[in-house]
Design a protein around this motif. Structure first.
Motif, PDB file in Angstrom:
ATOM      1  N   ARG A  67       4.680  54.693 -66.192  1.00 21.82           N
ATOM      2  CA  ARG A  67       4.666  53.650 -65.176  1.00 21.82           C
ATOM      3  C   ARG A  67       3.224  53.256 -64.856  1.00 21.82           C
ATOM      4  N   SER A  68       3.032  51.975 -64.583  1.00 23.18           N
ATOM      5  CA  SER A  68       1.697  51.479 -64.276  1.00 23.18           C
ATOM      6  C   SER A  68       1.262  51.917 -62.888  1.00 23.18           C
ATOM      7  N   PRO A  69       0.024  52.413 -62.743  1.00 19.89           N
ATOM      8  CA  PRO A  69      -0.490  52.726 -61.403  1.00 19.89           C
ATOM      9  C   PRO A  69      -0.811  51.480 -60.595  1.00 19.89           C
ATOM     10  N   LEU A  70      -0.772  50.312 -61.242  1.00 21.69           N
ATOM     11  CA  LEU A  70      -1.090  49.064 -60.552  1.00 21.69           C
ATOM     12  C   LEU A  70       0.147  48.284 -60.121  1.00 21.69           C
ATOM     13  N   THR A  71       1.309  48.564 -60.758  1.00 24.76           N
ATOM     14  CA  THR A  71       2.535  47.835 -60.416  1.00 24.76           C
ATOM     15  C   THR A  71       3.715  48.746 -60.110  1.00 24.76           C
ATOM     16  N   GLY A  72       3.673  50.009 -60.538  1.00 27.48           N
ATOM     17  CA  GLY A  72       4.813  50.895 -60.380  1.00 27.48           C
ATOM     18  C   GLY A  72       5.930  50.641 -61.366  1.00 27.48           C
ATOM     19  N   LEU A  73       5.720  49.724 -62.320  1.00 27.19           N
ATOM     20  CA  LEU A  73       6.751  49.377 -63.292  1.00 27.19           C
ATOM     21  C   LEU A  73       6.524  50.114 -64.606  1.00 27.19           C
ATOM     22  N   PRO A  74       7.597  50.297 -65.396  1.00 29.57           N
ATOM     23  CA  PRO A  74       7.428  50.928 -66.709  1.00 29.57           C
ATOM     24  C   PRO A  74       6.470  50.122 -67.586  1.00 29.57           C
ATOM     25  N   THR A  75       5.539  50.819 -68.233  1.00 29.53           N
ATOM     26  CA  THR A  75       4.582  50.167 -69.116  1.00 29.53           C
ATOM     27  C   THR A  75       3.867  51.224 -69.933  1.00 29.53           C
ATOM     28  N   ARG A  76       3.189  50.781 -70.974  1.00 31.00           N
ATOM     29  CA  ARG A  76       2.341  51.684 -71.747  1.00 31.00           C
ATOM     30  C   ARG A  76       0.937  51.694 -71.145  1.00 31.00           C
ATOM     31  N   PRO A  77       0.216  52.796 -71.263  1.00 29.37           N
ATOM     32  CA  PRO A  77      -1.156  52.823 -70.751  1.00 29.37           C
ATOM     33  C   PRO A  77      -1.995  51.724 -71.395  1.00 29.37           C
ATOM     34  N   ALA A  78      -2.788  51.043 -70.600  1.00 25.97           N
ATOM     35  CA  ALA A  78      -3.604  49.943 -71.109  1.00 25.97           C
ATOM     36  C   ALA A  78      -4.837  49.792 -70.236  1.00 25.97           C
ATOM     37  N   PRO A  79      -5.939  49.296 -70.798  1.00 22.34           N
ATOM     38  CA  PRO A  79      -7.164  49.096 -70.012  1.00 22.34           C
ATOM     39  C   PRO A  79      -7.053  47.903 -69.078  1.00 22.34           C
ATOM     40  N   VAL A  80      -8.086  47.713 -68.264  1.00 19.92           N
ATOM     41  CA  VAL A  80      -8.089  46.704 -67.211  1.00 19.92           C
ATOM     42  C   VAL A  80      -9.075  45.588 -67.534  1.00 19.92           C
ATOM     43  N   VAL A  81      -8.620  44.357 -67.338  1.00 24.96           N
ATOM     44  CA  VAL A  81      -9.487  43.184 -67.400  1.00 24.96           C
ATOM     45  C   VAL A  81      -9.394  42.479 -66.054  1.00 24.96           C
ATOM     46  N   ALA A  82     -10.513  42.324 -65.361  1.00 24.00           N
ATOM     47  CA  ALA A  82     -10.564  41.590 -64.101  1.00 24.00           C
ATOM     48  C   ALA A  82     -11.233  40.242 -64.346  1.00 24.00           C
ATOM     49  N   VAL A  83     -10.696  39.193 -63.743  1.00 27.28           N
ATOM     50  CA  VAL A  83     -11.219  37.844 -63.957  1.00 27.28           C
ATOM     51  C   VAL A  83     -11.468  37.193 -62.601  1.00 27.28           C
ATOM     52  N   LYS A  84     -12.669  36.670 -62.393  1.00 25.45           N
ATOM     53  CA  LYS A  84     -12.997  35.955 -61.151  1.00 25.45           C
ATOM     54  C   LYS A  84     -12.553  34.499 -61.310  1.00 25.45           C
ATOM     55  N   ILE A  85     -11.698  34.031 -60.401  1.00 22.35           N
ATOM     56  CA  ILE A  85     -11.021  32.753 -60.568  1.00 22.35           C
ATOM     57  C   ILE A  85     -11.338  31.803 -59.418  1.00 22.35           C
ATOM     58  N   ASP A  86     -11.622  30.585 -59.768  1.00 23.41           N
ATOM     59  CA  ASP A  86     -11.890  29.505 -58.825  1.00 23.41           C
ATOM     60  C   ASP A  86     -10.623  29.207 -58.022  1.00 23.41           C
ATOM     61  N   ASN A  87     -10.810  28.743 -56.761  1.00 30.29           N
ATOM     62  CA  ASN A  87      -9.609  28.452 -55.986  1.00 30.29           C
ATOM     63  C   ASN A  87      -9.783  27.294 -55.015  1.00 30.29           C
ATOM     64  N   VAL A  88     -10.689  26.386 -55.277  1.00 32.45           N
ATOM     65  CA  VAL A  88     -10.714  25.145 -54.500  1.00 32.45           C
ATOM     66  C   VAL A  88      -9.613  24.241 -55.051  1.00 32.45           C
ATOM     67  N   PRO A  89      -9.192  23.214 -54.309  1.00 31.17           N
ATOM     68  CA  PRO A  89      -8.098  22.369 -54.796  1.00 31.17           C
ATOM     69  C   PRO A  89      -8.303  21.809 -56.196  1.00 31.17           C
ATOM     70  N   ALA A  90      -9.550  21.480 -56.567  1.00 31.57           N
ATOM     71  CA  ALA A  90      -9.802  20.929 -57.893  1.00 31.57           C
ATOM     72  C   ALA A  90      -9.526  21.928 -59.010  1.00 31.57           C
ATOM     73  N   ALA A  91      -9.435  23.222 -58.669  1.00 29.18           N
ATOM     74  CA  ALA A  91      -9.187  24.262 -59.677  1.00 29.18           C
ATOM     75  C   ALA A  91      -7.699  24.543 -59.879  1.00 29.18           C
ATOM     76  N   ARG A  92      -6.842  23.929 -59.084  1.00 29.62           N
ATOM     77  CA  ARG A  92      -5.409  24.194 -59.150  1.00 29.62           C
ATOM     78  C   ARG A  92      -4.687  23.109 -59.943  1.00 29.62           C
ATOM     79  N   PRO A  93      -3.562  23.428 -60.577  1.00 30.41           N
ATOM     80  CA  PRO A  93      -2.937  24.745 -60.658  1.00 30.41           C
ATOM     81  C   PRO A  93      -3.708  25.672 -61.595  1.00 30.41           C
ATOM     82  N   HIS A  94      -3.578  26.965 -61.316  1.00 31.03           N
ATOM     83  CA  HIS A  94      -4.241  27.963 -62.139  1.00 31.03           C
ATOM     84  C   HIS A  94      -3.452  28.223 -63.416  1.00 31.03           C
TER      85      HIS A  94
END
Length: 348
Positions: A67-94
């Motif tokens: 189970r994932s320590p980030l979601t609690g759902l069944p999954t295989r172990p995997a590394p983490v990718v974090a992405v910094k995302i824009d969120n002003v109206p011009a950036a939507r929809p994501h």
């Protein structure tokens, strides 16, 4: 930025880095409105039916194998990718947000917000638009070990801190093959990252690890709610319970939030973590002060799950520790398995 990986240092160096008084800012994109405390839950007249999502087997221990320590759902172990995302109206929809295990909402210059999306269980083909990092990201990501951080760049003064942090840094300059520019949007809202390619630049990725979250059945009590609204100086988030989705539908500034590749954004758990957001000693190029969000320490929170709200307390005693959430009487407060949004809201 010339180096991709921050040098691995002992914990005392990381702590010093996290405590440094430095900030970065590239864009202040909106006129600030009045500051208001948040959140504002709206009681529901009817009791929400119990969750049909299979709970994780424990609320007091880390997620077990499988189970994932980030979601609690069944999954295989995997590394983490974090992405910094824009969120002003011009950036939507994501794009790609529906696949994230975890989404943080952070205040930046001008009172607007940006998102930090964390991926491990699933990697979308593209995610973005990608924008610049902030000093707060270093502390926020410390409990994840040494994740990949994909971002568009940073203020020059922030680069030494990023390079010294336990992060594998990926930008358009260091890994151009991991990014693409969309012809359908104007810069700077047109940069997207391919998370799988960003991850491939890390020669020794670490699998996702326990960051303090617990998943399982809901605690007793709670207040039935239909909606809860969180306000920043120049941004507003509303989370509306959808019994059909058994999740919360996200609205930003009064409009439904959607991903171009997966439709409406529907996290199973929303955490409104009340934190100190203080001015830093640095400004962006337009003269706006770069805020710093303090995520080490303790405070109160509101946890939304299964159509109910729960008052909670959060605790993160040291910069490299995970964040735990408990009920007012100190019992672990489990999240609903699935995607979690953590809104780092200003203390009232």
């Amino acid at each position: 930025m010339t180096g991709q990986r921050g040098t691995r240092r002992p914990g005392r160096v990381l702590t010093a880095v996290l405590c440094a008084v430095t900030a970065a800012g590239l864009y202040g994109c909106s006129d600030p409105g009045p500051r208001e405390p948040s959140p504002t839950p709206t009681p529901s007249p009817a009791t929400t039916p119990p969750s049909t999502t299979a709970p994780a087997p424990s609320t007091t221990a880390p997620a077990p194998a499988g189970r994932s320590p980030l979601t609690g759902l069944p999954t295989r172990p995997a590394p983490v990718v974090a992405v910094k995302i824009d969120n002003v109206p011009a950036a939507r929809p994501h794009t790609g947000l529906g696949a994230a295990d975890l989404v943080y909402v952070e205040q930046v210059e001008g009172g607007v917000t940006r998102l930090l999306a964390v991926y491990s269980s699933r990697l979308p083909e593209l995610t973005g638009p990608v924008r610049s990092a902030r000093e707060s990201d270093i502390s926020l990501l410390a409990p994840f070990g040494e994740p990949v951080l994909a971002y568009s760049g940073a203020q020059t003064a922030l680069n030494p801190l990023l390079n010294a942090a336990p992060l594998h840094l990926v930008t358009e300059t260091t890994a151009p093959g991991a990014f693409r520019r969309s012809p359908d949007r104007a810069a700077p809202h047109n940069l997207y990252v391919r998370p799988e390619r960003a991850l491939a630049t890390d020669p020794s990725p670490e699998n996702a690890q326990d960051i303090g979250f617990r998943f399982g059945s809901a605690p007793p009590g709670g207040t039935p709610v239909d909606t809860s609204t969180v306000r920043f100086p120049a941004a507003r988030y509303t989370f509306t319970w959808s019994a059909a989705d058994h999740a919360w539908r996200v609205a930003m500034d009064g409009r439904e939030a959607r991903a171009t590749d997966s439709g409406p954004l529907t996290p199973e758990t929303v955490v409104v973590q009340r934190v100190t957001i203080r001015p830093s000693d640095f400004q962006d190029r337009f003269g706006a002060v770069s805020p710093y969000t303090e995520t080490t320490g303790s405070g109160t929170a509101l946890v939304l799950r299964d159509g109910r709200s729960y008052e909670a307390r959060w605790s993160r005693p040291t910069p490299d520790a995970g964040t735990t959430f408990t009920t007012p009487d100190g019992a672990p407060l489990a999240f609903a398995p699935g995607q979690t949004w953590v809104v780092l809201a200003p203390r009232g």
